[in-house]
Design an enzyme around this catalytic site. Sequence first.
Site, mmCIF file in Angstrom:
data_model
loop_
_atom_site.group_PDB
_atom_site.id
_atom_site.type_symbol
_atom_site.label_atom_id
_atom_site.label_comp_id
_atom_site.label_asym_id
_atom_site.label_seq_id
_atom_site.Cartn_x
_atom_site.Cartn_y
_atom_site.Cartn_z
ATOM 1 N N LYS A 156 23.149 72.729 23.544
ATOM 2 C CA LYS A 156 21.741 72.605 23.318
ATOM 3 C C LYS A 156 21.760 72.124 21.943
ATOM 4 C CE LYS A 156 17.388 73.437 24.259
ATOM 5 N NZ LYS A 156 16.669 73.004 25.545
ATOM 6 N N ASP A 168 19.706 73.118 29.831
ATOM 7 C CA ASP A 168 18.621 73.239 30.656
ATOM 8 C C ASP A 168 18.848 72.159 31.953
ATOM 9 O OD1 ASP A 168 18.024 71.467 28.865
ATOM 10 O OD2 ASP A 168 15.891 72.046 28.462
ATOM 11 N N ASP A 204 27.118 82.939 31.019
ATOM 12 C CA ASP A 204 26.671 84.153 31.799
ATOM 13 C C ASP A 204 25.523 83.604 32.684
ATOM 14 O OD1 ASP A 204 26.160 86.935 32.626
ATOM 15 O OD2 ASP A 204 24.357 86.789 31.225
ATOM 16 N N ASP A 209 25.910 82.741 37.153
ATOM 17 C CA ASP A 209 25.113 83.603 38.387
ATOM 18 C C ASP A 209 24.277 82.373 38.972
ATOM 19 O OD1 ASP A 209 25.778 85.838 37.507
ATOM 20 O OD2 ASP A 209 23.962 86.898 37.691
HETATM 21 C C1 IPM Z 1 29.257 89.020 33.652
HETATM 22 C C2 IPM Z 1 28.265 90.117 33.533
HETATM 23 C C3 IPM Z 1 28.364 90.865 32.249
HETATM 24 C C4 IPM Z 1 27.833 89.885 31.137
HETATM 25 C C5 IPM Z 1 27.468 92.099 31.894
HETATM 26 C C6 IPM Z 1 27.695 93.219 32.909
HETATM 27 C C7 IPM Z 1 27.557 92.539 30.564
HETATM 28 O O1 IPM Z 1 26.844 89.816 33.624
HETATM 29 O O2 IPM Z 1 30.406 89.027 33.327
HETATM 30 O O3 IPM Z 1 28.632 88.014 33.774
HETATM 31 O O4 IPM Z 1 26.669 89.673 30.853
HETATM 32 O O5 IPM Z 1 29.018 89.168 30.605
HETATM 33 MG MG MG Z 2 26.697 87.825 34.295
#
Ligand code: IPM
Ligand code: MG
Length: 364
Positions: A196, A228, A252, A256
């Site tokens: 970024k 982004d 992180d 996800d």
């Molecule tokens: C991950 C999880 C952790 C993070 C949490 C549980 C602290 O979300 O391993 O991605 O944010 O790193």
């Molecule tokens: Mg995570």
Amino acid sequence: MKEYAIAVLEGDGIGPEIMREAVKVLEAVSAKAGVRFNLLKMPFGGQAYFNYGHAFPGETIAACDKADAILKGPIGLGVEEARRIPVEKQPERSALLPLRKRYNTFANYRPVYLPPELADFSPLKREIVKDGIDFVMIRELIGGLYFGGKEEGTDQNGLRYVKETLEYDEQEIAQILEVAFEEARRRKKVLHNVHKSNVLMSSVLWNDVSREIAVQYPDVEVRHVIVDAAAAALVLNPRQFDVMVMENMFGDILSDLAGGLVGSLGLMPSACVGPEKAYYEPAHGSAPDIAGRGIANPYSMIGSVALMLEKSFGMEEEAGRIWAAMRRVFAEGATTADLGNPDGTRTVVSTAEFGDRVVAALDA
Ligand code: IPM
Ligand code: MG
């Protein structure tokens, strides 16, 4: 006979039930490979706090210190339960981040792997997923906002404020980029560098370092992509990616997002590798809402075992057999209730049954 000590931290929520299946698979592999794994099962996480007064008790630290590798389940509590623990003692802050820091596990590999046998789990259209998705996100894991200085208080106007800092030095940036370049060299030789730099100075330095290191990797093509835009590109055309590298917080969030692409965070194993030690964990949380019901898929935990065999013990062949066994179980039409049954043709089995099938497929 070769022997390895593994600290086994089953964690909270669905942790114990998915760990049970992962251990089943590990034991099946061990018997065949003629390697002995000495498992040290230790408390870690929210439950450990309630039982022992600390989410990362001293005995667990000692066991991790002497283990050759650490296999860790998901941790964390439901919102109400978590409120019974002071903020600084909550397991994410007092166990997980200290674990990462203690062993300098700066390199977090998050494979985003959706082979054809699992393609129906992706919510994306078939024209986009085609015969599957296969790339790896490499996330810096012990720097950035997660570990920078923190301050909170009340200012001159009586307003409560917080300050959290994003810090990296060039060495910290270089070491994760080197891991990513090496991975790209091993794979398709295209590296997406996520940043970024239009806003953050940390990304300006990050990109400068990436250009310096790129000189040593003339065979790897680097594509710089703003975080982004990367989020959109991941959804629109995930197959354009092979290796992606990014700082902690970006990783992180985008990892996800990647879990969403493959249909579930339950399909996201990971490896957290430091210079001397590595630990292995699913990228998801402890899913307290479905814990204890035998409906969680153990894929992320079993996949973490495969990553451990490959990266800590040089057992690539056995790791490959585990991936193949899991693909086979899905190819034969199994699913678990948490993953669902997207095209309606699958047989829903329990967590334990899924593990049994993986073990059976290992021999097939
Ligand atoms: C991950 C999880 C952790 C993070 C949490 C549980 C602290 O979300 O391993 O991605 O944010 O790193
Ligand atoms: Mg995570």
